[in-house]
Scaffold this active site. Structure first.
Site, PDB file in Angstrom:
ATOM      1  N   GLU A 136      -8.887 -34.773 -71.359  1.00  0.00           N
ATOM      2  CA  GLU A 136      -8.306 -34.521 -70.035  1.00  0.00           C
ATOM      3  C   GLU A 136      -6.790 -34.402 -70.153  1.00  0.00           C
ATOM      4  O   GLU A 136      -6.143 -35.196 -70.844  1.00  0.00           O
ATOM      5  CB  GLU A 136      -8.678 -35.658 -69.075  1.00  0.00           C
ATOM      6  CG  GLU A 136     -10.124 -35.543 -68.613  1.00  0.00           C
ATOM      7  CD  GLU A 136     -10.527 -36.656 -67.672  1.00  0.00           C
ATOM      8  OE1 GLU A 136      -9.757 -37.618 -67.508  1.00  0.00           O
ATOM      9  OE2 GLU A 136     -11.622 -36.560 -67.106  1.00  0.00           O
ATOM     10  N   ASP A 151      -8.724 -10.393 -59.859  1.00  0.00           N
ATOM     11  CA  ASP A 151      -9.865 -11.004 -60.548  1.00  0.00           C
ATOM     12  C   ASP A 151     -10.400  -9.976 -61.544  1.00  0.00           C
ATOM     13  O   ASP A 151     -11.082  -9.026 -61.176  1.00  0.00           O
ATOM     14  CB  ASP A 151     -10.929 -11.382 -59.510  1.00  0.00           C
ATOM     15  CG  ASP A 151     -12.164 -11.995 -60.148  1.00  0.00           C
ATOM     16  OD1 ASP A 151     -12.340 -11.865 -61.373  1.00  0.00           O
ATOM     17  OD2 ASP A 151     -12.971 -12.598 -59.412  1.00  0.00           O
ATOM     18  N   LYS A 191     -17.836 -11.483 -70.460  1.00  0.00           N
ATOM     19  CA  LYS A 191     -18.384 -10.177 -70.059  1.00  0.00           C
ATOM     20  C   LYS A 191     -17.880  -9.125 -71.053  1.00  0.00           C
ATOM     21  O   LYS A 191     -18.225  -9.183 -72.215  1.00  0.00           O
ATOM     22  CB  LYS A 191     -18.005  -9.872 -68.606  1.00  0.00           C
ATOM     23  CG  LYS A 191     -18.585 -10.895 -67.605  1.00  0.00           C
ATOM     24  CD  LYS A 191     -18.346 -10.465 -66.167  1.00  0.00           C
ATOM     25  CE  LYS A 191     -18.978 -11.428 -65.183  1.00  0.00           C
ATOM     26  NZ  LYS A 191     -18.120 -12.577 -64.851  1.00  0.00           N
ATOM     27  N   THR A 215     -13.131 -13.819 -66.681  1.00  0.00           N
ATOM     28  CA  THR A 215     -14.127 -14.535 -67.466  1.00  0.00           C
ATOM     29  C   THR A 215     -14.025 -14.039 -68.901  1.00  0.00           C
ATOM     30  O   THR A 215     -13.574 -12.923 -69.162  1.00  0.00           O
ATOM     31  CB  THR A 215     -15.563 -14.312 -66.939  1.00  0.00           C
ATOM     32  OG1 THR A 215     -15.792 -12.919 -66.822  1.00  0.00           O
ATOM     33  CG2 THR A 215     -15.762 -14.986 -65.598  1.00  0.00           C
ATOM     34  N   ARG A 273     -19.076 -18.160 -72.745  1.00  0.00           N
ATOM     35  CA  ARG A 273     -19.154 -18.259 -71.282  1.00  0.00           C
ATOM     36  C   ARG A 273     -18.019 -19.144 -70.777  1.00  0.00           C
ATOM     37  O   ARG A 273     -17.924 -20.314 -71.161  1.00  0.00           O
ATOM     38  CB  ARG A 273     -20.509 -18.877 -70.932  1.00  0.00           C
ATOM     39  CG  ARG A 273     -20.892 -18.878 -69.500  1.00  0.00           C
ATOM     40  CD  ARG A 273     -22.400 -19.018 -69.372  1.00  0.00           C
ATOM     41  NE  ARG A 273     -23.042 -17.811 -69.888  1.00  0.00           N
ATOM     42  CZ  ARG A 273     -23.139 -16.658 -69.216  1.00  0.00           C
ATOM     43  NH1 ARG A 273     -22.675 -16.570 -67.992  1.00  0.00           N
ATOM     44  NH2 ARG A 273     -23.704 -15.606 -69.762  1.00  0.00           N
ATOM     45  N   TYR A 289     -13.147 -35.812 -75.690  1.00  0.00           N
ATOM     46  CA  TYR A 289     -12.576 -35.838 -74.338  1.00  0.00           C
ATOM     47  C   TYR A 289     -11.100 -35.516 -74.437  1.00  0.00           C
ATOM     48  O   TYR A 289     -10.391 -36.085 -75.269  1.00  0.00           O
ATOM     49  CB  TYR A 289     -12.754 -37.226 -73.694  1.00  0.00           C
ATOM     50  CG  TYR A 289     -13.650 -37.140 -72.492  1.00  0.00           C
ATOM     51  CD1 TYR A 289     -13.277 -36.383 -71.390  1.00  0.00           C
ATOM     52  CD2 TYR A 289     -14.882 -37.788 -72.470  1.00  0.00           C
ATOM     53  CE1 TYR A 289     -14.114 -36.272 -70.291  1.00  0.00           C
ATOM     54  CE2 TYR A 289     -15.716 -37.681 -71.376  1.00  0.00           C
ATOM     55  CZ  TYR A 289     -15.337 -36.917 -70.285  1.00  0.00           C
ATOM     56  OH  TYR A 289     -16.165 -36.800 -69.206  1.00  0.00           O
TER      57      TYR A 289
HETATM   58  N1  DSN Z   1     -22.626 -13.125 -61.957  1.00  0.00           N
HETATM   59  C1  DSN Z   1     -21.529 -12.272 -62.274  1.00  0.00           C
HETATM   60  C2  DSN Z   1     -21.948 -10.854 -62.320  1.00  0.00           C
HETATM   61  O1  DSN Z   1     -23.080 -10.618 -62.684  1.00  0.00           O
HETATM   62  O2  DSN Z   1     -21.178  -9.963 -62.011  1.00  0.00           O
HETATM   63  C3  DSN Z   1     -20.426 -12.488 -61.369  1.00  0.00           C
HETATM   64  O3  DSN Z   1     -20.212 -13.842 -61.224  1.00  0.00           O
END
Ligand code: DSN
Length: 449
Positions: free
Chosen positions: A70, A219, A248, A245, A254, A68
């Protein structure tokens, strides 16, 4: 060094031990082996997915999950965080260095929480935000009425231009962005998409935001790896806040992250914790640190260029197979297909299921102006980030487009679908995402689809 080399790390012993440890839970062990088999024997073409390195997997499954923490390094609400502080500091430093940012927050559990933190840092409930509409290529967290973002803030949506001849339209309508910014006076302008296959230039957004006195958020969930790899323009230093993110095109675990200037660092940090989250996932933060290091290697630049080259090859081959491409092509890792030109009765939902049955994994997607619902859709979205990581190149992209065309041309032909499934399996066998694991778990692998 090839794009595979950057991810070839020597944690196999550690991982084999981790897998063996699962044998005490036969159900999860079996499901893990089955999922590895699925990922290894079917084509992974979902644009938001990738194959992490084994080092990223090892860090994700590490003892940091027990802790933990925080708060932030040096200011935690629990004891015992000496090492965790080092991990999070390293992750922040690597993120800053990779993207050239003043400040990084690596705690967001996902892109959605990174976006929420950005909103919370600069907006009050009810404030106006300008962002791209979901059915034009935007994201749920860009103000969809079913998302907390759309319920909390007043989103006004821009879209893409109409389809033109020779793929000339379906680009972000910057005139509309400027007009709406002038009439609606948003406090924040958001750039960023989930289903859009063109480069997004942050500069025109900056100019519009400056003109109307708005903050600007980019974004970068989808292009983060392309930005880190130097094949897309960086919004860092142009936008006030950049969210992304890590799983990707960036090929990490993730999760999400936020970059900003020193002026917004405190607001962003407070928005993430205690504003939105409790204990950070320090095992995932360790894995993010690993991924940031990998993305800073020269081979990652080759990888990022390869992803785009493969997407262009896939787009060209799908076009030759009779599919209309939204915006006429691609400049990133995505190809968005309008199925109506291929078969007016074929929905995205049906096409996704047919391809799934043949071992080709992609997702249905609305296309701009789609007359069908988001659940049914008239489009398919393909991405090349995972296939490129597995080592596939332009020849394989042409082959994939042929297989897609053959499956969708004969929707009721089960024997043809089985034939294609076998071809997909053969193709994938030459590009295993985790070669050592396949051998290691050979005794557990299923032979099903
Ligand atoms: N789910 C993602 C995508 O496939 O683009 C976006 O959050």
């Amino acid at each position: 060094m090839s794009s595979r080399d950057v991810r070839a790390i020597s944690e196999r012993d550690l991982l084999s031990e981790a897998i063996d440890a699962l044998s005490g839970d036969p159900e999860i062990s079996e499901m893990t082996a089955a999922e590895l088999d699925r990922q290894s024997t079917t084509l992974q073409l979902i644009a938001s997915e990738n194959f992490t390195s084994e080092a990223v997997l090892a860090a994700s499954g590490s003892v940091f999950t027990n802790k933990y923490a925080e708060g932030y390094p040096g200011r935690r609400y629990y004891g015992g965080n000496r090492i965790v502080d080092q991990v999070e500091d390293l992750a922040r430093e690597r993120a800053r260095s990779l993207f050239g940012a003043d400040h990084a927050n690596v705690q967001p559990h996902a892109g959605a929480s990174a976006n929420l933190a950005a909103y919370m840092a600069v907006l009050e409930p009810g404030d106006t935000v300008l962002a791209m509409r979901l059915d034009q290529g935007g994201h749920l967290t860009h103000g969809s009425p079913v998302s907390i973002t759309g319920k909390t803030y007043r989103f006004v949506a821009y879209g893409v231009t109409a389809a033109g001849p020779d793929g000339s339209g379906e680009r972000i309508d910057m005139d509309q962005v400027a007009d709406l910014a002038r009439t609606e006076r948003p406090k924040l302008i958001v750039a960023g998409t989930t289903a859009y296959s063109r480069i997004i230039d942050p500069l025109p957004f900056r100019q519009i935001a400056d003109e109307v006195g708005a903050k600007f958020m980019f974004d970068a969930a989808h292009p983060a790896g392309l930005i880190a790899g130097g094949v897309h323009p960086s919004p860092v230093g142009v936008a006030d806040i950049v969210t992304f993110t890590t799983h990707k095109t960036l090929r990490g675990p993730r999760g999400g992250a936020v970059l900003c200037g020193a002026d917004l660092a405190k607001s962003i940090d407070s928005a993430v914790f205690p504003g939105l989250q409790g204990g950070p996932l320090e095992h995932v933060i360790a894995a993010k640190a690993v991924a940031f290091r990998e993305a800073a290697q020269p081979a990652f630049r080759e990888y990022a260029a390869g992803v785009v080259e493969n997407a262009k090859a896939l787009a060209a081959a799908l076009s030759s197979a009779g599919f209309r491409l939204v915006s006429g092509g691609t400049e990133n890792h995505q190809v968005l297909v309008d199925l109506r030109s291929f078969d007016a009765d074929l929905t995205g939902q049906a096409a996704q299921e047919l391809l799934d049955a043949a071992g080709i994994t992609c997702n249905r997607n609305q296309i701009p102006g789609d007359p069908r619902s988001p659940f049914v859709t008239s489009g398919l979205r393909f991405g090349t980030a995972a296939a490129t990581t597995a080592g596939m190149g332009t020849a394989e992209m042409a082959e994939i487009a042929r297989l897609v065309g053959e499956v969708l041309r004969r929707p009721g032909d089960d024997s043809k679908r089985d034939e294609i499934r076998a071809e997909v399996r053969d193709l994938c066998s030459a590009f295993p995402p985790y070669p050592g694991w396949s051998k290691l778990r050979g005794d557990h692998l299923t032979s099903g689809s």
